[in-house]
Design a protein around this motif. Structure first.
Motif, PDB file in Angstrom:
ATOM      1  N   LEU A 314      15.210   0.059   5.780  1.00 21.46           N
ATOM      2  CA  LEU A 314      15.295  -1.368   5.462  1.00 21.46           C
ATOM      3  C   LEU A 314      13.901  -1.958   5.224  1.00 21.46           C
ATOM      4  O   LEU A 314      13.708  -2.791   4.336  1.00 21.46           O
ATOM      5  N   LYS A 315      12.939  -1.507   6.021  1.00 24.15           N
ATOM      6  CA  LYS A 315      11.571  -2.009   5.858  1.00 24.15           C
ATOM      7  C   LYS A 315      10.994  -1.594   4.505  1.00 24.15           C
ATOM      8  O   LYS A 315      10.331  -2.393   3.829  1.00 24.15           O
ATOM      9  N   PHE A 316      11.243  -0.344   4.139  1.00 23.76           N
ATOM     10  CA  PHE A 316      10.743   0.137   2.847  1.00 23.76           C
ATOM     11  C   PHE A 316      11.408  -0.603   1.685  1.00 23.76           C
ATOM     12  O   PHE A 316      10.750  -0.939   0.695  1.00 23.76           O
ATOM     13  N   LEU A 317      12.697  -0.851   1.813  1.00 18.32           N
ATOM     14  CA  LEU A 317      13.418  -1.560   0.755  1.00 18.32           C
ATOM     15  C   LEU A 317      12.891  -2.983   0.607  1.00 18.32           C
ATOM     16  O   LEU A 317      12.754  -3.492  -0.517  1.00 18.32           O
ATOM     17  N   ASN A 318      12.601  -3.632   1.731  1.00 16.27           N
ATOM     18  CA  ASN A 318      12.049  -4.993   1.686  1.00 16.27           C
ATOM     19  C   ASN A 318      10.663  -5.008   1.038  1.00 16.27           C
ATOM     20  O   ASN A 318      10.334  -5.905   0.250  1.00 16.27           O
ATOM     21  N   LEU A 319       9.845  -4.003   1.371  1.00 13.53           N
ATOM     22  CA  LEU A 319       8.529  -3.909   0.750  1.00 13.53           C
ATOM     23  C   LEU A 319       8.648  -3.639  -0.746  1.00 13.53           C
ATOM     24  O   LEU A 319       7.890  -4.182  -1.553  1.00 13.53           O
ATOM     25  N   GLY A 320       9.633  -2.818  -1.103  1.00  9.49           N
ATOM     26  CA  GLY A 320       9.819  -2.478  -2.510  1.00  9.49           C
ATOM     27  C   GLY A 320      10.178  -3.660  -3.368  1.00  9.49           C
ATOM     28  O   GLY A 320       9.875  -3.690  -4.578  1.00  9.49           O
ATOM     29  N   ASN A 321      10.814  -4.655  -2.758  1.00  7.09           N
ATOM     30  CA  ASN A 321      11.183  -5.869  -3.499  1.00  7.09           C
ATOM     31  C   ASN A 321       9.981  -6.765  -3.774  1.00  7.09           C
ATOM     32  O   ASN A 321      10.073  -7.695  -4.580  1.00  7.09           O
ATOM     33  N   LEU A 322       8.862  -6.487  -3.085  1.00 11.17           N
ATOM     34  CA  LEU A 322       7.688  -7.353  -3.218  1.00 11.17           C
ATOM     35  C   LEU A 322       6.648  -6.826  -4.203  1.00 11.17           C
ATOM     36  O   LEU A 322       5.701  -7.540  -4.547  1.00 11.17           O
ATOM     37  N   VAL A 323       6.821  -5.583  -4.650  1.00  7.13           N
ATOM     38  CA  VAL A 323       5.754  -4.947  -5.411  1.00  7.13           C
ATOM     39  C   VAL A 323       6.345  -4.006  -6.459  1.00  7.13           C
ATOM     40  O   VAL A 323       7.445  -3.488  -6.297  1.00  7.13           O
ATOM     41  N   CYS A 324       5.587  -3.776  -7.525  1.00  7.21           N
ATOM     42  CA  CYS A 324       6.025  -2.848  -8.579  1.00  7.21           C
ATOM     43  C   CYS A 324       5.380  -1.479  -8.385  1.00  7.21           C
ATOM     44  O   CYS A 324       4.456  -1.313  -7.582  1.00  7.21           O
ATOM     45  N   LYS A 325       5.861  -0.499  -9.140  1.00  5.24           N
ATOM     46  CA  LYS A 325       5.347   0.869  -9.018  1.00  5.24           C
ATOM     47  C   LYS A 325       3.847   0.946  -9.306  1.00  5.24           C
ATOM     48  O   LYS A 325       3.114   1.676  -8.648  1.00  5.24           O
ATOM     49  N   LYS A 326       3.407   0.184 -10.298  1.00  2.98           N
ATOM     50  CA  LYS A 326       2.004   0.220 -10.685  1.00  2.98           C
ATOM     51  C   LYS A 326       1.107  -0.207  -9.524  1.00  2.98           C
ATOM     52  O   LYS A 326       0.065   0.402  -9.269  1.00  2.98           O
ATOM     53  N   HIS A 327       1.519  -1.246  -8.805  1.00  4.88           N
ATOM     54  CA  HIS A 327       0.726  -1.735  -7.679  1.00  4.88           C
ATOM     55  C   HIS A 327       0.730  -0.727  -6.523  1.00  4.88           C
ATOM     56  O   HIS A 327      -0.315  -0.487  -5.891  1.00  4.88           O
ATOM     57  N   VAL A 328       1.890  -0.150  -6.260  1.00  2.00           N
ATOM     58  CA  VAL A 328       1.980   0.828  -5.171  1.00  2.00           C
ATOM     59  C   VAL A 328       1.071   2.016  -5.469  1.00  2.00           C
ATOM     60  O   VAL A 328       0.372   2.512  -4.589  1.00  2.00           O
ATOM     61  N   LYS A 329       1.083   2.461  -6.729  1.00  2.90           N
ATOM     62  CA  LYS A 329       0.231   3.580  -7.143  1.00  2.90           C
ATOM     63  C   LYS A 329      -1.240   3.244  -6.941  1.00  2.90           C
ATOM     64  O   LYS A 329      -2.024   4.077  -6.472  1.00  2.90           O
ATOM     65  N   TYR A 330      -1.626   2.022  -7.284  1.00  2.00           N
ATOM     66  CA  TYR A 330      -3.020   1.625  -7.127  1.00  2.00           C
ATOM     67  C   TYR A 330      -3.422   1.655  -5.652  1.00  2.00           C
ATOM     68  O   TYR A 330      -4.472   2.218  -5.294  1.00  2.00           O
ATOM     69  N   TYR A 331      -2.610   1.032  -4.790  1.00  2.00           N
ATOM     70  CA  TYR A 331      -2.934   0.995  -3.358  1.00  2.00           C
ATOM     71  C   TYR A 331      -2.962   2.404  -2.760  1.00  2.00           C
ATOM     72  O   TYR A 331      -3.814   2.713  -1.914  1.00  2.00           O
ATOM     73  N   TYR A 332      -2.046   3.242  -3.206  1.00  2.00           N
ATOM     74  CA  TYR A 332      -1.996   4.620  -2.710  1.00  2.00           C
ATOM     75  C   TYR A 332      -3.293   5.360  -3.067  1.00  2.00           C
ATOM     76  O   TYR A 332      -3.908   6.012  -2.214  1.00  2.00           O
ATOM     77  N   GLU A 333      -3.712   5.244  -4.302  1.00  2.00           N
ATOM     78  CA  GLU A 333      -4.941   5.916  -4.735  1.00  2.00           C
ATOM     79  C   GLU A 333      -6.167   5.329  -4.039  1.00  2.00           C
ATOM     80  O   GLU A 333      -7.090   6.065  -3.654  1.00  2.00           O
ATOM     81  N   LEU A 334      -6.178   4.014  -3.877  1.00  2.00           N
ATOM     82  CA  LEU A 334      -7.311   3.347  -3.233  1.00  2.00           C
ATOM     83  C   LEU A 334      -7.502   3.868  -1.810  1.00  2.00           C
ATOM     84  O   LEU A 334      -8.609   4.265  -1.423  1.00  2.00           O
ATOM     85  N   PHE A 335      -6.419   3.872  -1.031  1.00  2.00           N
ATOM     86  CA  PHE A 335      -6.528   4.294   0.370  1.00  2.00           C
ATOM     87  C   PHE A 335      -6.675   5.811   0.500  1.00  2.00           C
ATOM     88  O   PHE A 335      -7.313   6.287   1.435  1.00  2.00           O
ATOM     89  N   PHE A 336      -6.092   6.544  -0.452  1.00  2.00           N
ATOM     90  CA  PHE A 336      -6.213   8.005  -0.398  1.00  2.00           C
ATOM     91  C   PHE A 336      -7.660   8.443  -0.594  1.00  2.00           C
ATOM     92  O   PHE A 336      -8.206   9.199   0.203  1.00  2.00           O
ATOM     93  N   PHE A 337      -8.278   7.965  -1.662  1.00  6.72           N
ATOM     94  CA  PHE A 337      -9.671   8.338  -1.910  1.00  6.72           C
ATOM     95  C   PHE A 337     -10.605   7.665  -0.903  1.00  6.72           C
ATOM     96  O   PHE A 337     -11.685   8.189  -0.600  1.00  6.72           O
ATOM     97  N   GLY A 338     -10.167   6.526  -0.382  1.00  2.38           N
ATOM     98  CA  GLY A 338     -10.934   5.893   0.687  1.00  2.38           C
ATOM     99  C   GLY A 338     -10.948   6.751   1.943  1.00  2.38           C
ATOM    100  O   GLY A 338     -11.973   6.876   2.621  1.00  2.38           O
ATOM    101  N   PHE A 339      -9.804   7.358   2.239  1.00  2.00           N
ATOM    102  CA  PHE A 339      -9.711   8.258   3.397  1.00  2.00           C
ATOM    103  C   PHE A 339     -10.661   9.439   3.245  1.00  2.00           C
ATOM    104  O   PHE A 339     -11.351   9.836   4.186  1.00  2.00           O
ATOM    105  N   VAL A 340     -10.707  10.001   2.047  1.00  2.00           N
ATOM    106  CA  VAL A 340     -11.584  11.147   1.782  1.00  2.00           C
ATOM    107  C   VAL A 340     -13.045  10.760   1.978  1.00  2.00           C
ATOM    108  O   VAL A 340     -13.837  11.504   2.582  1.00  2.00           O
ATOM    109  N   ASN A 341     -13.424   9.586   1.495  1.00  2.00           N
ATOM    110  CA  ASN A 341     -14.825   9.156   1.579  1.00  2.00           C
ATOM    111  C   ASN A 341     -15.192   8.594   2.947  1.00  2.00           C
ATOM    112  O   ASN A 341     -16.374   8.596   3.325  1.00  2.00           O
ATOM    113  N   LEU A 342     -14.179   8.115   3.675  1.00  2.00           N
ATOM    114  CA  LEU A 342     -14.445   7.530   4.993  1.00  2.00           C
ATOM    115  C   LEU A 342     -15.056   8.559   5.939  1.00  2.00           C
ATOM    116  O   LEU A 342     -15.934   8.239   6.748  1.00  2.00           O
TER     117      LEU A 342
END
Length: 363
Positions: A314-342
């Motif tokens: 239910l939480k994921f579905l609610n989040l999905g209603n707030l954002v599009c795939k393009k935005h999710v992809k951006y945040y995923y890449e941002l935090f993923f490469f951020g994790f590597v550099n952190l």
């Protein structure tokens, strides 16, 4: 007062049936024993805590059990009991880290000429064998080339690449892979029930996930938590592992998608003031964004396959209603490469703040 036996030692497998994970390797070893195809030198390699030393002892018992029928040792005869207690005169357990010098290996080689005292085979278990010096390996190589019938070597290591190829070519090698979360969880539930621990399954699951494939690490943490409280809860696990509760991750993502700056900075400084490990926070964010991206992409997704329960669904579905795939992809890449550099950043707190602030300005 009787000495307390820690859980990893108390629950060390006493038989092949008790051995957790790596079923394919157990099957190969059992079949080789049944067909009496016994190798002179075995090599078990893999990450720590997966059972290399335990498997070495089980194999030693199989080779020397007095009542050995179809490769299943009895664990009751004199030979099995002495191996379990580490008191056998014919089974030598050698720590490669502390016995790495050429003089130590020469002592072993000098004793090889003598027949076993009471067992079928004289067995040398060399743990962390990669720690041996180059000269020690060269000396050991000579006996591996022409091993007496009554001698067996069982080598164990976490650093397979550090063992010379000349030694590897004379070993029957087995890779013990990290245990799955389900394998570790099943074992923790069994141990908790047997030890009369009260527990939440979510707490044991968190232990299983963060043990990173090591059953020994999972049992050590379970042992520690049993001393904290009679009831093993998720909050205690999170406290010990310095992990943020998932509810705060969901709340942060909700604020991020809504561009609620006040709440974004509230959670940012909540993470900082609680002194939560930044790598754990980013790892959790990456995990949630990855699952959210799958939900956005796959129409008929099987939530159970991706370990998403009904409550989180239910939480994921609610989040999905707030954002599009393009935005999710951006945040995923941002935090993923951020994790590597952190990991290599000079100031992790500053770098973590930078990632959060950068995420705000994406439109």
């Amino acid at each position: 007062m009787e000495n307390y036996k820690v859980l990893p030692l108390k629950w060390r497998p006493k038989s092949f049936k008790d051995f957790v994970g790596n079923e394919n390797i157990i099957k190969v070893i059992l079949n080789s024993l049944k067909k009496k195809k016994i190798y002179n030198t075995y090599l078990f390699y893999g990450p720590r805590g997966v059972g290399k030393t335990s498997l070495s002892r089980l194999l030693s018992k199989s080779l020397n059990c007095i009542n050995n029928y179809n490769c299943y040792f009895c664990s009751k005869c004199v030979n099995c009991i002495s191996i379990d207690k580490g008191k056998s005169l014919d089974v030598y357990e050698i720590d490669g880290a502390s016995k790495s010098k050429i003089e130590d290996i020469k002592d072993i080689l000098d004793s090889i000429c003598y027949l076993p005292i009471s067992m079928r085979y004289k067995i040398y278990i060399i743990d962390e064998v990669h720690m041996l010096s180059r000269y020690s390996f060269n000396s050991l190589l000579k006996v591996l080339e022409d091993t007496p019938k009554y001698i067996k070597f069982i080598l164990a290591t976490t650093e397979f690449k550090k063992i010379p190829n000349t030694v590897l070519s004379r070993c029957m090698s087995f890779y013990l892979k990290p245990l799955s979360v389900n394998d570790i969880l099943s074992r923790l539930i069994l141990v908790s029930k047997s030890e009369l621990f009260n527990y939440d399954v979510d707490a044991l699951k968190q232990i299983s996930i963060n043990s990173k494939g090591s059953l020994r690490d999972a049992l050590i943490l379970l042992d520690q938590l049993s001393l904290v409280n009679n009831y093993i809860k998720l909050k205690y696990v999170n406290y010990f592992l310095n992990i943020i509760d998932d509810k705060y991750i969901f709340c942060f993502l909700n604020s991020l998608f809504l561009k609620d700056y006040d709440k974004i900075f509230y959670y940012l400084y909540y993470f900082i003031n609680k002194n939560i490990d930044y790598e754990n926070i980013l790892s959790s964010l990456i995990d949630k964004l990855y699952k959210l991206l799958l939900i956005k992409i796959i129409k008929n997704i099987n939530y159970k396959i991706f370990d998403i329960n009904d409550f989180d669904k239910l939480k994921f579905l609610n989040l999905g209603n707030l954002v599009c795939k393009k935005h999710v992809k951006y945040y995923y890449e941002l935090f993923f490469f951020g994790f590597v550099n952190l990991i290599n950043s000079y100031d992790k707190k500053m770098f973590f703040e930078y990632l959060i602030i950068k995420s705000i300005f994406y439109k």
